[in-house]
Each structure stands twice: as C-alpha cells, then as structure tokens.
Design an enzyme around this catalytic site. Structure first.
Site, PDB file in Angstrom:
ATOM      1  NE  ARG A  88     -16.537 -62.611  26.686  1.00  0.00           N
ATOM      2  CZ  ARG A  88     -15.370 -63.043  26.262  1.00  0.00           C
ATOM      3  NH1 ARG A  88     -14.328 -62.288  26.284  1.00  0.00           N
ATOM      4  NH2 ARG A  88     -15.255 -64.232  25.773  1.00  0.00           N
ATOM      5  NE  ARG A 160     -10.849 -71.746  25.231  1.00  0.00           N
ATOM      6  CZ  ARG A 160     -11.079 -70.491  24.841  1.00  0.00           C
ATOM      7  NH1 ARG A 160     -10.144 -69.813  24.206  1.00  0.00           N
ATOM      8  NH2 ARG A 160     -12.214 -69.904  25.094  1.00  0.00           N
ATOM      9  NE  ARG A 171     -16.671 -69.796  24.775  1.00  0.00           N
ATOM     10  CZ  ARG A 171     -15.790 -70.386  23.949  1.00  0.00           C
ATOM     11  NH1 ARG A 171     -15.758 -71.709  23.839  1.00  0.00           N
ATOM     12  NH2 ARG A 171     -14.956 -69.658  23.258  1.00  0.00           N
TER      13      ARG A 171
HETATM   14  P1  AP5 Z   1     -12.128 -65.989  25.607  1.00  0.00           P
HETATM   15  O1  AP5 Z   1     -10.885 -66.742  25.633  1.00  0.00           O
HETATM   16  O2  AP5 Z   1     -12.102 -64.520  25.373  1.00  0.00           O
HETATM   17  O3  AP5 Z   1     -13.080 -66.705  24.574  1.00  0.00           O
HETATM   18  P2  AP5 Z   1     -14.073 -66.113  23.439  1.00  0.00           P
HETATM   19  O4  AP5 Z   1     -14.451 -64.725  23.358  1.00  0.00           O
HETATM   20  O5  AP5 Z   1     -15.201 -67.021  23.594  1.00  0.00           O
HETATM   21  O6  AP5 Z   1     -13.182 -66.084  22.271  1.00  0.00           O
HETATM   22  P3  AP5 Z   1     -12.461 -67.232  21.582  1.00  0.00           P
HETATM   23  O7  AP5 Z   1     -11.027 -67.247  22.010  1.00  0.00           O
HETATM   24  O8  AP5 Z   1     -13.193 -68.527  21.764  1.00  0.00           O
HETATM   25  O9  AP5 Z   1     -12.660 -66.804  20.068  1.00  0.00           O
HETATM   26  P4  AP5 Z   1     -11.916 -65.730  19.177  1.00  0.00           P
HETATM   27  O10 AP5 Z   1     -12.910 -64.758  18.657  1.00  0.00           O
HETATM   28  O11 AP5 Z   1     -10.704 -65.175  19.861  1.00  0.00           O
HETATM   29  O12 AP5 Z   1     -11.513 -66.665  17.971  1.00  0.00           O
HETATM   30  P5  AP5 Z   1     -10.095 -67.284  17.592  1.00  0.00           P
HETATM   31  O13 AP5 Z   1      -9.269 -66.269  16.896  1.00  0.00           O
HETATM   32  O14 AP5 Z   1      -9.478 -67.987  18.760  1.00  0.00           O
HETATM   33  O15 AP5 Z   1     -12.960 -66.202  26.940  1.00  0.00           O
HETATM   34  C1  AP5 Z   1     -13.101 -67.477  27.534  1.00  0.00           C
HETATM   35  C2  AP5 Z   1     -13.893 -67.354  28.815  1.00  0.00           C
HETATM   36  O16 AP5 Z   1     -13.200 -66.491  29.741  1.00  0.00           O
HETATM   37  C3  AP5 Z   1     -15.291 -66.729  28.701  1.00  0.00           C
HETATM   38  O17 AP5 Z   1     -16.265 -67.683  28.305  1.00  0.00           O
HETATM   39  C4  AP5 Z   1     -15.505 -66.228  30.121  1.00  0.00           C
HETATM   40  O18 AP5 Z   1     -15.813 -67.265  31.008  1.00  0.00           O
HETATM   41  C5  AP5 Z   1     -14.133 -65.687  30.480  1.00  0.00           C
HETATM   42  N1  AP5 Z   1     -13.942 -64.283  30.096  1.00  0.00           N
HETATM   43  C6  AP5 Z   1     -13.031 -63.783  29.231  1.00  0.00           C
HETATM   44  N2  AP5 Z   1     -13.151 -62.447  29.112  1.00  0.00           N
HETATM   45  C7  AP5 Z   1     -14.161 -62.086  29.929  1.00  0.00           C
HETATM   46  C8  AP5 Z   1     -14.770 -60.841  30.234  1.00  0.00           C
HETATM   47  N3  AP5 Z   1     -14.352 -59.684  29.664  1.00  0.00           N
HETATM   48  N4  AP5 Z   1     -15.808 -60.835  31.124  1.00  0.00           N
HETATM   49  C9  AP5 Z   1     -16.226 -61.974  31.718  1.00  0.00           C
HETATM   50  N5  AP5 Z   1     -15.694 -63.194  31.465  1.00  0.00           N
HETATM   51  C10 AP5 Z   1     -14.659 -63.252  30.572  1.00  0.00           C
HETATM   52  O19 AP5 Z   1     -10.561 -68.367  16.512  1.00  0.00           O
HETATM   53  C11 AP5 Z   1     -11.331 -69.503  16.897  1.00  0.00           C
HETATM   54  C12 AP5 Z   1     -10.969 -70.685  15.960  1.00  0.00           C
HETATM   55  O20 AP5 Z   1     -11.353 -70.365  14.621  1.00  0.00           O
HETATM   56  C13 AP5 Z   1      -9.470 -70.993  15.911  1.00  0.00           C
HETATM   57  O21 AP5 Z   1      -9.307 -72.388  15.811  1.00  0.00           O
HETATM   58  C14 AP5 Z   1      -8.982 -70.289  14.633  1.00  0.00           C
HETATM   59  O22 AP5 Z   1      -7.878 -70.946  14.053  1.00  0.00           O
HETATM   60  C15 AP5 Z   1     -10.224 -70.392  13.746  1.00  0.00           C
HETATM   61  N6  AP5 Z   1     -10.360 -69.248  12.837  1.00  0.00           N
HETATM   62  C16 AP5 Z   1     -10.117 -67.932  13.114  1.00  0.00           C
HETATM   63  N7  AP5 Z   1     -10.370 -67.167  12.022  1.00  0.00           N
HETATM   64  C17 AP5 Z   1     -10.803 -68.033  11.048  1.00  0.00           C
HETATM   65  C18 AP5 Z   1     -11.221 -67.852   9.694  1.00  0.00           C
HETATM   66  N8  AP5 Z   1     -11.267 -66.653   9.115  1.00  0.00           N
HETATM   67  N9  AP5 Z   1     -11.600 -68.963   9.011  1.00  0.00           N
HETATM   68  C19 AP5 Z   1     -11.560 -70.204   9.588  1.00  0.00           C
HETATM   69  N10 AP5 Z   1     -11.171 -70.424  10.856  1.00  0.00           N
HETATM   70  C20 AP5 Z   1     -10.797 -69.360  11.585  1.00  0.00           C
END
Ligand code: AP5
Length: 216
Positions: A88, A160, A171
């Site tokens: 990231r 969450r 974020r």
């Molecule tokens: P992390 O858990 O990695 O959160 P994120 O990147 O913010 O990713 P998300 O899980 O929120 O989103 P996603 O892209 O995976 O989407 P999802 O499929 O879940 O990180 C959390 C925290 O940890 C960070 O803020 C940081 O503090 C720390 N961290 C983690 N990695 C780090 C690193 N490398 N370095 C430093 N800090 C780190 O989908 C989201 C929602 O949308 C779901 O409800 C899903 O059902 C819905 N959805 C998905 N696709 C669709 C679609 N096509 N249409 C409609 N809805 C959809």
C-alpha cells in the site's frame, strides 16, 4: 500464480480475491484480515495497530512488512498467493520486490480495480460482517435473509469501526496519497492489468479471471 489486488477501499478487492482464491486454489493474503485478527487476539502487534486502523490511517510499514513476509513463508504459499491490500506504499512495494527477487518468484500480475469514487462510500457504509467468519454482506447490494443476522450462523452482523463516513474519507485520502502511485510503479514493471470494477460482481470476476489466466 502470484498476484496483487490493488485498489481503493471498497473497490471489491476482498470480494474478488476470495473468488480467485477458490478458482486458482491459492491462498488470499489480506493484510487487513491479518491485522484485524491480531487486534482481536490483543497481540503486541494488534495493540499497536488498533489505533491506526480504527482512525483509518495506514499501519506503519515495518509492522505490515514483517507480518506479510512471515505469512508468505508458510507452506500453503508455495504455489502462489493473492495479496489483497498489500503493498500500500512504495516502501512496502520495494520490500516485497526484494523479498520475492531473493526467492526467484516475482509478482506475475497486478489487478488494478478501477471504480467511480462516489460508489466506494456507499459500498463501505453498508458493509456488514459475520463475526464468526461466514463472510460479508451489504445492506443493499447483498442483504442477509434476516435483517442484521448472518445467513449461516444467525450471529448479529458487525459494522467495522472504520466503515463510518469520516474514517472512510481518511482511508481514501491515504489511498490517494500513498497507494495510487503504485499503479505507475507496477505499470513500469509490465505486470499491471486495469479492471473496470463497477457493476455486477460476476462480470468483474470474469474480467479478473481472464487477466489472471493470461499470465498463468
Ligand atoms: P483493509 O481491510 O485492507 O481495508 P481496505 O483496503 O480499505 O479494503 P476493504 O476491505 O475496505 O475493501 P475491498 O476493496 O476489499 O472491498 P470489499 O470486497 O470488502 O484494511 C483495513 C485497515 O488495515 C487499513 O485502513 C489500515 O489501517 C490497515 N492496513 C491493511 N493493510 C495495510 C497495509 N498494507 N499497510 C498499512 N496498513 C494496512 O467490498 C466492500 C463492500 O462492497 C462489501 O460490502 C461488498 O459486498 C461490496 N461490493 C463489492 N463488490 C461490489 C460490487 N461490484 N457492487 C456492489 N457492491 C460490491
């Protein structure tokens, strides 16, 4: 297959990484999940990471790099893995590149999820999670059968702490500032695949599958 799923918060990386994990039979390594597990267990790492995560800030590089390097050494990663949410920052990308170079197993594909930023907040604010690991729901796009309850175990679904609008905006700023530059980093390595990640999840899964199959 060694791949990275790159994209802003809520882009669908986790949703699609789980599908690709099942399709290619390789583990999905999510630094977010690993860190949340450490927070739940109240390990030393978890206690340090908690404040950063709840505020929506990135956890310091050295902590995340150590965590993922240790995870990649486990036997289930021998035939490859999908990195979901790592790297990231440029420092993380450089550390990963060095680690994989030493093993002679470079990254083969980086899937860059492109989504209209306005959709992201809506997706994340509505996300709900089963506390027993039975998956994720969305109040509108993927609702459970009984409101607020997991379809599999009936547990009360969790919102969450970083899925509230203020933390989501933080974020997204971290993504713009620290993570978006990795698109150019991986483009220069010739491994970047842009995926349109709006619309229905099956269509996105097909685009991801076709990009991954083109290099495997
Ligand atoms: P992390 O858990 O990695 O959160 P994120 O990147 O913010 O990713 P998300 O899980 O929120 O989103 P996603 O892209 O995976 O989407 P999802 O499929 O879940 O990180 C959390 C925290 O940890 C960070 O803020 C940081 O503090 C720390 N961290 C983690 N990695 C780090 C690193 N490398 N370095 C430093 N800090 C780190 O989908 C989201 C929602 O949308 C779901 O409800 C899903 O059902 C819905 N959805 C998905 N696709 C669709 C679609 N096509 N249409 C409609 N809805 C959809």
């Amino acid at each position: 297959m060694r791949a990275i799923f790159l994209g802003p918060p809520g882009a669908g990386k986790g949703t699609q990484a789980k599908r690709a994990r099942d399709l290619f039979s390789i583990p999905q390594l999510s630094t977010g999940d690993l860190l949340r597990q450490a927070v739940k267990e109240e390990s030393e790492l978890g206690l340090k990471a908690k404040g950063y995560m709840e505020a929506g800030h990135l956890v310091p590089d050295e902590m995340v790099i150590a965590l993922i390097v240790e995870r990649m050494q486990q036997p289930d990663c021998a035939d490859g893995f999908i990195l979901d949410g790592f790297p990231r920052t440029e420092a993380q990308a450089v550390a990963l590149e060095r680690e994989l170079e030493e093993r002679g197993t470079p990254i083969e594909a980086v899937i860059n999820f492109r989504v209209d930023p306005e959709r992201l907040v809506e997706r994340l604010v509505g996300r709900r999670i089963c506390p027993n690991g039975h998956g994720e729901y969305h109040v509108r796009f993927h609702p459970p059968r009984a409101e607020g309850r997991c379809d599999v175990c009936g547990a009360e679904l969790v919102h969450r702490p970083d899925d509230h609008e203020d933390q989501i905006r933080t974020r997204m700023r971290a993504y713009d500032q620290d993570t978006a530059p990795l698109i150019a980093f991986y483009e220069s390595r010739g491994v970047l695949h842009d995926i349109r990640a709006d619309g229905d999840m099956d269509g996105i899964a097909r685009r991801v599958e076709s990009a991954l199959k083109s290099v495997s």
